[in-house]
Scaffold this motif. Structure first.
Motif, PDB file in Angstrom:
ATOM      1  N   HIS A 326       0.694  -1.181  -0.127  1.00  0.00           N
ATOM      2  CA  HIS A 326      -0.002  -0.298  -0.018  1.00  0.00           C
ATOM      3  C   HIS A 326       0.953   1.269  -0.158  1.00  0.00           C
ATOM      4  O   HIS A 326       1.676   1.660   1.044  1.00  0.00           O
ATOM      5  CB  HIS A 326      -0.766  -0.009   1.725  1.00  0.00           C
ATOM      6  N   LEU A 327       0.731   2.475  -1.351  1.00  0.00           N
ATOM      7  CA  LEU A 327       0.978   3.198  -1.064  1.00  0.00           C
ATOM      8  C   LEU A 327       0.462   4.092  -1.004  1.00  0.00           C
ATOM      9  O   LEU A 327      -0.505   5.041  -1.940  1.00  0.00           O
ATOM     10  CB  LEU A 327       2.294   3.282  -2.386  1.00  0.00           C
ATOM     11  N   GLU A 328       0.624   5.791   0.503  1.00  0.00           N
ATOM     12  CA  GLU A 328      -0.392   6.554   0.511  1.00  0.00           C
ATOM     13  C   GLU A 328       0.962   8.105  -0.337  1.00  0.00           C
ATOM     14  O   GLU A 328       1.891   8.315   0.298  1.00  0.00           O
ATOM     15  CB  GLU A 328      -0.606   6.857   1.073  1.00  0.00           C
ATOM     16  N   ILE A 329       0.375   8.442  -1.318  1.00  0.00           N
ATOM     17  CA  ILE A 329       1.058  10.077  -1.400  1.00  0.00           C
ATOM     18  C   ILE A 329      -0.058  11.339  -1.003  1.00  0.00           C
ATOM     19  O   ILE A 329      -0.598  11.699  -1.556  1.00  0.00           O
ATOM     20  CB  ILE A 329       0.892   9.846  -3.361  1.00  0.00           C
ATOM     21  N   ALA A 330       0.483  11.187   0.222  1.00  0.00           N
ATOM     22  CA  ALA A 330       0.251  12.625   1.004  1.00  0.00           C
ATOM     23  C   ALA A 330       0.446  13.537   0.487  1.00  0.00           C
ATOM     24  O   ALA A 330       1.572  14.485   1.770  1.00  0.00           O
ATOM     25  CB  ALA A 330      -0.688  12.094   2.265  1.00  0.00           C
ATOM     26  N   HIS A 351      -5.021  13.949   0.449  1.00  0.00           N
ATOM     27  CA  HIS A 351      -5.159  13.852   2.298  1.00  0.00           C
ATOM     28  C   HIS A 351      -6.597  13.373   2.585  1.00  0.00           C
ATOM     29  O   HIS A 351      -6.332  13.122   3.251  1.00  0.00           O
ATOM     30  CB  HIS A 351      -4.909  15.350   2.458  1.00  0.00           C
ATOM     31  N   TYR A 352      -7.004  12.693   1.282  1.00  0.00           N
ATOM     32  CA  TYR A 352      -8.524  12.312   1.845  1.00  0.00           C
ATOM     33  C   TYR A 352      -8.335  10.919   1.607  1.00  0.00           C
ATOM     34  O   TYR A 352      -9.407  10.115   1.119  1.00  0.00           O
ATOM     35  CB  TYR A 352      -9.719  13.068   1.626  1.00  0.00           C
ATOM     36  N   THR A 353      -7.997  10.257   1.529  1.00  0.00           N
ATOM     37  CA  THR A 353      -7.263   8.537   0.900  1.00  0.00           C
ATOM     38  C   THR A 353      -7.082   8.013   2.209  1.00  0.00           C
ATOM     39  O   THR A 353      -5.718   7.361   1.487  1.00  0.00           O
ATOM     40  CB  THR A 353      -6.862   8.282  -0.164  1.00  0.00           C
ATOM     41  N   PRO A 354      -7.548   7.958   3.302  1.00  0.00           N
ATOM     42  CA  PRO A 354      -6.867   6.788   3.902  1.00  0.00           C
ATOM     43  C   PRO A 354      -6.453   5.329   3.586  1.00  0.00           C
ATOM     44  O   PRO A 354      -7.255   5.252   2.508  1.00  0.00           O
ATOM     45  CB  PRO A 354      -7.434   6.911   5.440  1.00  0.00           C
ATOM     46  N   GLU A 355      -5.406   4.723   4.018  1.00  0.00           N
ATOM     47  CA  GLU A 355      -5.787   3.284   3.367  1.00  0.00           C
ATOM     48  C   GLU A 355      -6.402   2.114   3.668  1.00  0.00           C
ATOM     49  O   GLU A 355      -6.859   1.545   2.717  1.00  0.00           O
ATOM     50  CB  GLU A 355      -3.800   2.543   3.714  1.00  0.00           C
ATOM     51  N   ALA A 356      -7.043   1.958   4.343  1.00  0.00           N
ATOM     52  CA  ALA A 356      -8.310   1.159   5.207  1.00  0.00           C
ATOM     53  C   ALA A 356      -9.332   1.928   4.031  1.00  0.00           C
ATOM     54  O   ALA A 356     -10.267   0.920   4.084  1.00  0.00           O
ATOM     55  CB  ALA A 356      -8.655   2.205   6.706  1.00  0.00           C
ATOM     56  N   ILE A 357     -10.349   2.628   3.535  1.00  0.00           N
ATOM     57  CA  ILE A 357     -10.459   2.904   2.668  1.00  0.00           C
ATOM     58  C   ILE A 357     -11.007   1.376   1.565  1.00  0.00           C
ATOM     59  O   ILE A 357     -11.201   1.221   1.141  1.00  0.00           O
ATOM     60  CB  ILE A 357     -10.713   4.268   1.997  1.00  0.00           C
ATOM     61  N   GLY A 358      -9.635   1.798   1.160  1.00  0.00           N
ATOM     62  CA  GLY A 358      -9.195   0.595   0.552  1.00  0.00           C
ATOM     63  C   GLY A 358      -9.127  -0.840   0.587  1.00  0.00           C
ATOM     64  O   GLY A 358      -9.363  -1.996  -0.088  1.00  0.00           O
TER      65      GLY A 358
END
Lengths: 426, 426
Positions: A326-330, A351-358
């Motif tokens: 999982h890669l977040e680009i915040a 900024h509104y895409t936490p990994e948990a939503i996936g």
């Protein structure tokens, strides 16, 4: 939480340990798994029942199958909020996977020859879903939906039932998904039974789903006799963030990975030392209050790292080297960096895409390559449940046009009948 | 050639032996292959050079690499007819594989959320090409083209050089394909070196290509640390034909498979006993004159069968059960049956489509699933050399809309930090 600075002398060595984080050691469990597989191959249900008595501590006595009544009862007993959440997850995940469907195609040559590719679902798919504490209905949805969308006619679910009991949320999810065939069996036994068949369980063509080292090893050993999705290890997250991000959000995202498993990995890569410290402070503040504190703390202490780089380019370069699940680009302009992300299972932007939503209901699959295997493996998808056949249709004109070149090649490879099979038709 | 009649009492048993024809027994060679892999993991080039001296009977002395000069010289020395045949094959195969290219995509939700899938080629691909007598330039073209079309930047070829010499046709094909990096090493050693890297050979992400039992076993053992294409066994053909077909053509098609290998399989399924006998007569007539008579005879005697059924429906049903690598439908209305063909690596339609045309230059790949694995494996394709990343991009409105359902699911799975990571953003 460990903070590494990319300009320090020993950084390269420290970082290479993070890159080489995958160490699924199958060698030690292979003899046990091999024994389980061979026993089921030879003795079928008898071996299966013995293994269930031994590992899951209950006597099968003909009750291996889960009934659709049990599934429906569990579903009807769900509270409304949870039922609606499961339905929303199912709908969103289904809608996403429908966009992955590949069509059969044909194309035409001037000679009238036709070339193409036929897409066909596999006949039978076997989904392995872990049981016990880690019995996640989301795992079942994520494995079943691509099979359903692919058009697989027979889907079978295996899940362990320690003491004979199956988690009621899993049962409810089975009803929601329309699962008709499910068995109470786990571990390498389940994989072997689905791969080779027993009197009760029909042999399948593809086996997918998460599991412990025994399940992973069994999947690798049956690969080739059936297809499998991938070999997965502990879960992991990598976050690229700058000062436009909220340090509390980033801290909780890292912790959401850490709470999975003592050996889950969490990485933050940022070019701001100040931001790195803020996130670290937030982790220390949030961590003690978590219900899964012990697990999350072990993961943060031993498997996590914050890396401070000189600039965003280095952030991207190091993250590609890690090839995380999982890669977040915040950052404010996350899309700008997307073209340069080469290796990651799933990419969470902004900024509104936490990994948990996936993990639950964004739509894409949560079964993703771990341990750096995003370099070559893909998320679980509809393509894991279909296979292709090439289509070739020549005619007299086509064979006359390309036949002699074909004969020249057959000739040079010394395959005379190959050559004659073309010559006879010219 | 053995003729079976589907209405005979023992047919079911005889046919099930044909269905269960795959028996790649890796157990016996696994310890040897394991030793080779571990030695290369530990000692790199030193182990590799020793293994080459032992198995391929030549001393490396720093000459492991094949130079691009050697490739060019071999290409320039080809006679024009063969060079043009190779070029035509390359062009046609490239044109076909270009139709397989998948695009990255994104899609939009009413909330403004964006979901998608990014397609990226792997960084490095390793192609294994057998050497010696079975050094086929067509194998190299079929493995390299999908990697080239996928956009793989670094392609490495390994092929054994018994006595230090590489087949000049292979060298010529390397030049045609623009291969820059190639090494003289074969067998499990080559697979291990490409999977784990040595001082000379860089670690790759995907390994494809045919090979003997040692190569197949090594590929299975490194699977997970790299990706592989499939586990392939002996080649095979199945033909569905009726009296509209030319028995001589069908006989030579069956023989073209038989000449590959003593353990290659050839099957004809027809509802006409008369046609079955005609084909059998033609095989007996053509066989003694073949250059590869001994091989073809062993295959026809031990691994081939003609099956006479009651009607075309039964032909299709039995052929689906066999799930053959190459399937010819040699009837007047071949397309009519295509929708009902579920399992086959490649499907050759009509009276002018000998299987051999697909081996060399029809366009589709000749690396195909064998031994019944067409039930779940696909032809080698561009997709073997790419991988995907999911794209997820939420925004405030999207997270407000679906956040509480996500939290309900995280809650029920006992993952508090997952829940909080959503809650903090709402």
């Amino acid at each position: 939480m460990k903070i590494l600075y990319s300009n320090e002398a020993n950084f390269k060595d420290e970082f290479s340990l993070l890159v080489d984080r995958s160490n699924i050691d199958m060698q030690s469990v292979m003899p046990i798994v091999n024994g389980i597989i061979n026993d089921i191959k030879e003795r079928g249900d008898a071996a299966l029942n013995e293994q269930i008595a031994k590992f899951d501590k209950w006597e099968v006595n003909g009750n291996l199958a889960i009934t659709t009544d049990e599934m429906k009862t569990a579903y009807d007993n769900l509270d409304d909020k949870l039922r609606n959440a499961l339905k929303l997850a199912y709908e969103r995940i289904k809608a996403y996977h429908e966009k992955q469907v590949e069509k059969s195609w044909i194309d035409f040559e001037p000679s009238g020859a036709i070339l193409g590719q036929k897409v066909t679902p596999v006949d039978r798919a076997g989904l392995y879903i872990p049981g016990g504490k880690a019995a996640y209905p989301s795992s079942l949805i994520m494995n079943a939906v691509p099979a359903i969308v692919a058009g697989v006619k027979e889907i079978v679910v295996c899940t362990p039932a320690v003491g004979g009991e199956v988690n009621s949320l899993l049962l409810a999810a089975m009803h929601l998904l329309g699962i008709k065939t499910a068995y109470k069996v786990g571990g390498a036994s389940a994989v072997a039974a689905m791969a080779y068949g027993t009197q009760t369980i029909k042999k399948v063509d593809v086996i997918t789903g998460p599991g412990n080292i025994f399940v992973a090893t069994a999947k690798k050993m049956v690969y080739g006799d059936v297809n499998i999705d991938m070999i997965a290890g502990p879960s992991e997250i990598g976050v690229i963030a700058d000062e436009s991000a909220n340090p509390t959000h980033i801290a909780i995202d890292l912790l959401s990975q850490a709470e999975h498993d003592e050996i889950a990995s969490s990485f933050l890569i940022t070019f701001s030392a100040e931001f790195a410290n803020k996130v670290n402070d937030e982790i220390q503040r949030l961590l003690p209050n978590l219900k899964r504190y012990e697990i999350a703390k072990a993961s943060i202490d031993n498997k996590a790292a914050i890396i401070v780089t000189s600039d965003i380019d280095e952030c991207i370069e190091l993250m590609n080297a890690l090839a995380v699940e999982h890669l977040e680009i915040a950052t404010d302009n996350a899309y700008e960096y997307l073209p340069r992300i080469k290796h990651a299972g799933a990419i969470f932007l902004g900024h509104y895409t936490p990994e948990a939503i996936g993990d639950y209901l964004a739509g894409p699959n949560h079964t993703l390559p771990t341990g750096g295997s995003a370099r070559f493996f893909s998320p679980l998808s509809v393509s894991n449940f279909i296979k292709k056949s090439s289509i070739i249709s020549m005619n007299k004109r086509a064979i006359d046009e390309i036949g002699s070149a074909c004969m020249a090649l057959a000739d040079t490879e010394g395959l005379e009948a190959h050559k004659l099979s073309v010559e006879f038709r010219m």
